[in-house]
Design a protein around this motif. Structure first.
Motif, short mmCIF file in Angstrom:
data_model
loop_
_atom_site.label_atom_id
_atom_site.label_comp_id
_atom_site.label_asym_id
_atom_site.label_seq_id
_atom_site.Cartn_x
_atom_site.Cartn_y
_atom_site.Cartn_z
N GLU A 68 39.51 39.78 35.57
CA GLU A 68 38.51 40.43 34.93
C GLU A 68 37.91 41.66 35.72
N GLN A 69 37.37 42.55 34.91
CA GLN A 69 36.92 43.89 35.62
C GLN A 69 35.53 43.38 36.60
N ARG A 70 35.20 44.35 37.34
CA ARG A 70 33.99 44.27 38.44
C ARG A 70 34.23 42.96 39.20
N ILE A 71 35.16 42.53 39.41
CA ILE A 71 35.43 41.49 40.61
C ILE A 71 36.64 42.49 41.64
N ARG A 72 36.12 42.54 42.73
CA ARG A 72 36.96 43.17 43.93
C ARG A 72 37.16 42.01 44.80
N ARG A 73 38.51 41.87 45.22
CA ARG A 73 39.20 41.01 45.80
C ARG A 73 39.63 41.62 47.12
N ALA A 121 47.60 52.85 41.78
CA ALA A 121 46.96 52.43 40.64
C ALA A 121 48.26 52.24 39.31
N VAL A 122 47.85 50.94 38.93
CA VAL A 122 49.16 50.53 38.19
C VAL A 122 48.78 50.03 36.73
N ASP A 123 49.70 50.15 35.84
CA ASP A 123 49.22 49.46 34.61
C ASP A 123 50.34 48.34 34.43
N LEU A 124 49.85 47.05 34.55
CA LEU A 124 50.70 45.85 34.73
C LEU A 124 51.08 45.33 33.20
N HIS A 125 52.10 44.79 33.04
CA HIS A 125 52.53 44.23 31.91
C HIS A 125 52.94 42.88 32.53
N GLY A 126 52.32 41.83 32.40
CA GLY A 126 52.74 40.52 32.90
C GLY A 126 52.45 39.63 31.80
N ARG A 128 50.35 36.94 32.54
CA ARG A 128 48.66 36.88 32.71
C ARG A 128 48.04 38.05 32.87
N LEU A 129 48.55 38.95 33.73
CA LEU A 129 47.98 40.09 34.26
C LEU A 129 48.36 41.30 33.30
N ASN A 130 47.55 41.79 32.44
CA ASN A 130 47.52 42.83 31.68
C ASN A 130 46.63 44.23 31.79
N GLY A 131 46.95 45.33 32.03
CA GLY A 131 45.94 46.36 32.25
C GLY A 131 46.14 46.92 33.43
N GLY A 132 44.98 47.89 33.77
CA GLY A 132 45.23 48.94 34.96
C GLY A 132 44.61 48.03 36.02
N TYR A 133 45.20 48.17 37.03
CA TYR A 133 44.93 47.62 38.57
C TYR A 133 44.73 48.63 39.41
N TRP A 143 43.07 46.18 52.18
CA TRP A 143 42.97 47.04 50.93
C TRP A 143 41.89 46.00 49.77
N ILE A 144 41.51 46.67 49.11
CA ILE A 144 40.91 45.81 47.86
C ILE A 144 41.64 46.14 46.60
N ILE A 145 41.62 45.00 45.85
CA ILE A 145 42.22 44.95 44.63
C ILE A 145 41.46 44.70 43.53
N LEU A 146 41.45 45.30 42.40
CA LEU A 146 40.32 45.47 41.29
C LEU A 146 40.98 45.96 39.93
N ARG A 147 40.57 45.22 39.05
CA ARG A 147 40.83 45.42 37.68
C ARG A 147 40.19 46.66 37.07
N MET A 148 41.05 47.59 36.67
CA MET A 148 40.20 48.81 36.22
C MET A 148 39.82 48.50 34.91
N LYS A 149 38.99 49.77 34.24
CA LYS A 149 38.70 49.58 32.66
C LYS A 149 40.20 50.05 32.07
N VAL A 150 40.00 49.76 30.95
CA VAL A 150 41.46 50.02 30.09
C VAL A 150 41.91 51.18 30.09
N VAL A 151 43.24 51.33 30.42
CA VAL A 151 43.94 52.46 30.60
C VAL A 151 44.18 52.85 29.10
N LYS A 152 44.02 54.22 28.98
CA LYS A 152 44.28 54.86 27.59
C LYS A 152 45.51 55.70 27.63
N ARG A 153 46.53 55.23 26.93
CA ARG A 153 47.71 56.19 26.98
C ARG A 153 47.50 57.24 26.03
N ARG A 154 48.02 58.48 26.56
CA ARG A 154 47.98 59.57 25.79
C ARG A 154 49.22 59.39 24.65
#
Ligand code: MN
Length: 154
Positions: A68-73, A121-126, A128-133, A143-154
């Motif tokens: 989830e977003q807002r969790i920094r690990r 920064a990556v957009d994961l397609h797993g 369990r894990l889907n979206g920007g990290y 390092w810190i890993i965190l879930r980013m806000k939704v990545v919008k593709r153009r």
């Protein structure tokens, strides 16, 4: 064979006649796969690995990759691993580096969105894990890993 990654640390830490882990063979090219391996070593952690520079760039995440977003690990960078490690599951014997069981917690592909010395920064397609990290460097190995806000593709 050229590679921006180095497997010398990986090789130095292991005895390949004792561990079932893959030999340190460098890849020929970049792919776009990732894996998260649950590793029941002396301390449980999750290893987050991205296929980059002909190796698996690797981080140990003690509390796991946030879903989830807002969790920094915290993500501690570890030695580059060979590409062949991406589907490794098994038991590293007692007395060997990383002794304990390794199982795949998630795997899939990623799109690389950004990369510089201090931020990947990556957009994961797993599964369990889907979206920007984002993985952000805060000191030498940390390092810190965190879930980013939704990545919008153009
Ligand atoms: Mn590990």
């Amino acid at each position: 064979m050229t590679s921006g990654g180095s497997l010398s640390d990986y090789a130095d830490k292991r005895s390949f006649n004792k561990t079932p882990e893959p030999e340190p063979v460098a890849g020929q090219s970049d792919g776009n796969r990732f894996v998260v391996q649950e590793h029941h070593a002396s301390h449980l952690h999750w290893d987050f690995r991205l296929e980059l520079d002909g190796v698996l760039k690797s981080w140990a995440v003690p509390k796991g990759v946030p879903e989830e977003q807002r969790i920094r690990r915290l993500a501690v960078q570890t030695e580059d691993h060979p590409i062949g490690y991406i589907d490794f599951e098994g038991t590293i014997p007692e007395g060997e580096y990383g002794a304990g069981t390794v199982s795949i917690w998630d795997t899939g592909t990623f799109d690389l969105l950004e990369r510089d010395e201090k931020r990947i920064a990556v957009d994961l397609h797993g599964r369990r894990l889907n979206g920007g990290y984002a993985i952000v460097k805060t000191s030498e190995k940390q390092w810190i890993i965190l879930r980013m806000k939704v990545v919008k593709r153009r």
